[in-house]
Scaffold this motif. Sequence first.
Motif, PDB file in Angstrom:
ATOM      1  N   ASP A 154     -20.213  56.071  24.794  1.00  0.00           N
ATOM      2  CA  ASP A 154     -20.748  57.431  24.880  1.00  0.00           C
ATOM      3  C   ASP A 154     -21.630  57.794  23.686  1.00  0.00           C
ATOM      4  OD1 ASP A 154     -19.407  57.667  27.207  1.00  0.00           O
ATOM      5  OD2 ASP A 154     -17.836  59.004  26.476  1.00  0.00           O
ATOM      6  N   LYS A 155     -21.595  56.986  22.640  1.00  0.00           N
ATOM      7  CA  LYS A 155     -22.357  57.302  21.435  1.00  0.00           C
ATOM      8  C   LYS A 155     -23.093  56.052  20.962  1.00  0.00           C
ATOM      9  CE  LYS A 155     -18.762  60.586  20.074  1.00  0.00           C
ATOM     10  NZ  LYS A 155     -17.734  60.923  19.064  1.00  0.00           N
ATOM     11  N   THR A 156     -24.336  56.263  20.549  1.00  0.00           N
ATOM     12  CA  THR A 156     -25.164  55.129  20.135  1.00  0.00           C
ATOM     13  C   THR A 156     -26.029  55.533  18.954  1.00  0.00           C
ATOM     14  OG1 THR A 156     -25.281  54.357  22.429  1.00  0.00           O
ATOM     15  CG2 THR A 156     -26.867  53.425  20.883  1.00  0.00           C
ATOM     16  N   ILE A 157     -26.215  54.617  18.020  1.00  0.00           N
ATOM     17  CA  ILE A 157     -27.127  54.817  16.896  1.00  0.00           C
ATOM     18  C   ILE A 157     -28.379  53.988  17.162  1.00  0.00           C
ATOM     19  CG2 ILE A 157     -27.463  54.561  14.414  1.00  0.00           C
ATOM     20  CD1 ILE A 157     -24.447  54.766  14.078  1.00  0.00           C
ATOM     21  N   LEU A 158     -29.526  54.648  17.229  1.00  0.00           N
ATOM     22  CA  LEU A 158     -30.796  53.963  17.467  1.00  0.00           C
ATOM     23  C   LEU A 158     -31.641  54.001  16.203  1.00  0.00           C
ATOM     24  CD1 LEU A 158     -31.754  55.370  21.000  1.00  0.00           C
ATOM     25  CD2 LEU A 158     -30.606  53.227  20.464  1.00  0.00           C
ATOM     26  N   THR A 159     -32.298  52.909  15.926  1.00  0.00           N
ATOM     27  CA  THR A 159     -33.194  52.841  14.773  1.00  0.00           C
ATOM     28  C   THR A 159     -34.338  51.885  15.098  1.00  0.00           C
ATOM     29  OG1 THR A 159     -33.375  52.172  12.449  1.00  0.00           O
ATOM     30  CG2 THR A 159     -31.721  51.055  13.772  1.00  0.00           C
ATOM     31  N   PRO A 160     -35.547  52.181  14.606  1.00  0.00           N
ATOM     32  CA  PRO A 160     -36.691  51.339  14.963  1.00  0.00           C
ATOM     33  C   PRO A 160     -36.761  50.013  14.222  1.00  0.00           C
ATOM     34  CG  PRO A 160     -37.387  53.122  13.529  1.00  0.00           C
ATOM     35  CD  PRO A 160     -35.950  53.380  13.858  1.00  0.00           C
ATOM     36  N   ARG A 161     -35.966  49.831  13.172  1.00  0.00           N
ATOM     37  CA  ARG A 161     -36.078  48.609  12.372  1.00  0.00           C
ATOM     38  C   ARG A 161     -34.758  47.844  12.357  1.00  0.00           C
ATOM     39  NH1 ARG A 161     -40.392  48.022   9.214  1.00  0.00           N
ATOM     40  NH2 ARG A 161     -39.227  46.633   7.844  1.00  0.00           N
ATOM     41  N   ASN A 162     -34.847  46.518  12.501  1.00  0.00           N
ATOM     42  CA  ASN A 162     -33.655  45.679  12.480  1.00  0.00           C
ATOM     43  C   ASN A 162     -32.987  45.686  11.109  1.00  0.00           C
ATOM     44  OD1 ASN A 162     -33.927  44.924  15.160  1.00  0.00           O
ATOM     45  ND2 ASN A 162     -35.145  43.112  14.685  1.00  0.00           N
ATOM     46  N   ASP A 163     -33.771  45.864  10.047  1.00  0.00           N
ATOM     47  CA  ASP A 163     -33.185  45.915   8.708  1.00  0.00           C
ATOM     48  C   ASP A 163     -32.192  47.070   8.594  1.00  0.00           C
ATOM     49  OD1 ASP A 163     -34.710  43.770   8.015  1.00  0.00           O
ATOM     50  OD2 ASP A 163     -36.244  44.924   6.945  1.00  0.00           O
ATOM     51  N   THR A 164     -32.541  48.202   9.203  1.00  0.00           N
ATOM     52  CA  THR A 164     -31.642  49.358   9.170  1.00  0.00           C
ATOM     53  C   THR A 164     -30.391  49.087   9.988  1.00  0.00           C
ATOM     54  OG1 THR A 164     -33.630  50.744   9.053  1.00  0.00           O
ATOM     55  CG2 THR A 164     -31.532  51.855   9.458  1.00  0.00           C
ATOM     56  N   VAL A 165     -30.548  48.371  11.096  1.00  0.00           N
ATOM     57  CA  VAL A 165     -29.388  47.991  11.907  1.00  0.00           C
ATOM     58  C   VAL A 165     -28.409  47.169  11.074  1.00  0.00           C
ATOM     59  CG1 VAL A 165     -28.618  46.667  13.913  1.00  0.00           C
ATOM     60  CG2 VAL A 165     -30.686  48.048  14.060  1.00  0.00           C
ATOM     61  N   ASP A 166     -28.943  46.211  10.328  1.00  0.00           N
ATOM     62  CA  ASP A 166     -28.081  45.375   9.492  1.00  0.00           C
ATOM     63  C   ASP A 166     -27.360  46.209   8.437  1.00  0.00           C
ATOM     64  OD1 ASP A 166     -28.940  43.196  10.934  1.00  0.00           O
ATOM     65  OD2 ASP A 166     -30.534  42.667   9.512  1.00  0.00           O
ATOM     66  N   GLU A 167     -28.060  47.184   7.864  1.00  0.00           N
ATOM     67  CA  GLU A 167     -27.439  48.043   6.858  1.00  0.00           C
ATOM     68  C   GLU A 167     -26.293  48.854   7.459  1.00  0.00           C
ATOM     69  OE1 GLU A 167     -30.106  50.507   4.684  1.00  0.00           O
ATOM     70  OE2 GLU A 167     -31.598  48.940   4.410  1.00  0.00           O
ATOM     71  N   ILE A 168     -26.532  49.432   8.638  1.00  0.00           N
ATOM     72  CA  ILE A 168     -25.496  50.248   9.286  1.00  0.00           C
ATOM     73  C   ILE A 168     -24.307  49.382   9.689  1.00  0.00           C
ATOM     74  CG2 ILE A 168     -24.996  51.681  11.304  1.00  0.00           C
ATOM     75  CD1 ILE A 168     -27.881  52.647  11.195  1.00  0.00           C
ATOM     76  N   ASN A 169     -24.588  48.186  10.208  1.00  0.00           N
ATOM     77  CA  ASN A 169     -23.497  47.288  10.598  1.00  0.00           C
ATOM     78  C   ASN A 169     -22.650  46.893   9.398  1.00  0.00           C
ATOM     79  OD1 ASN A 169     -24.253  47.312  13.273  1.00  0.00           O
ATOM     80  ND2 ASN A 169     -25.406  45.407  13.163  1.00  0.00           N
ATOM     81  N   ALA A 170     -23.310  46.533   8.297  1.00  0.00           N
ATOM     82  CA  ALA A 170     -22.578  46.132   7.095  1.00  0.00           C
ATOM     83  C   ALA A 170     -21.747  47.292   6.552  1.00  0.00           C
ATOM     84  CB  ALA A 170     -23.558  45.624   6.028  1.00  0.00           C
ATOM     85  N   TYR A 171     -22.316  48.501   6.593  1.00  0.00           N
ATOM     86  CA  TYR A 171     -21.584  49.672   6.095  1.00  0.00           C
ATOM     87  C   TYR A 171     -20.367  49.952   6.980  1.00  0.00           C
ATOM     88  CZ  TYR A 171     -20.642  54.440   4.582  1.00  0.00           C
ATOM     89  OH  TYR A 171     -20.031  55.583   4.105  1.00  0.00           O
TER      90      TYR A 171
END
Length: 232
Positions: A154-171
């Motif tokens: 039901d909830k999703t985080i969208l970002t245009p850059r894969n680098d930001t995805v990696d940061e959010i995943n690591a956090y």
Amino acid sequence: MTHKHAFKALEKTLKDIMSMKNPLAKDQTFSGKTVLLGGDFRQILPVILQGSRADIVLASISHSYLWDSFHKFSLKTNMRVNQDEKEFSEWLLKVGEGHPESVEEDGDDAYREQMIIIHNSLVQEFKDDSLKQVLDAAHGDVKKLKASQSSYTDKTILTPRNDTVDEINAYTISKNDGESRDYYSYDSFEISDTQSDQNDSLYAIEYLNSMEFPGLPAHKLTLKVGPPVMLL
């Protein structure tokens, strides 16, 4: 997203094939075949490398000689928003049609007319720990996530850059209790038919591990018990 030249190529190909048995097919659009297209010009248009705004618009099927041959049917209900979010739905339509409330700045700046005002209800004020703010806004306390399908879908985080995805995943991983484990990709290369004494220096393992490609996972994958994992 399809370039108008692709439809032109399809039409000419159908005419060439069908006219072999029916010469009249040469004079019919798409050789008389029914072609159904679906899409929304408010969303992604054809991608033109190094193209200007005009180049992108002119590449659309709506600027093809075939467009007048189509019957247009419009869908009226926005299924991507809740029906009780009428104000938000109307704002999305205004953005798609190019008529939202715009930024009042110097009219000589050509880019200002493409800028819109985002309603304050859709904006999170930036604070010191931006990653925590994004995660809390989407999921709340990650330690209290319920192990149910709806809590993830039901909830999703969208970002245009894969680098930001990696940061959010690591956090996200770091905020979960438990011991993490690292998994690594296969880190060797296959020797080609051309033998060389410099393979070890040209294809150093450290260099191979540092390479990242679209659509492929990173060399190092860190996992813990608890955080959600999406498999494609």
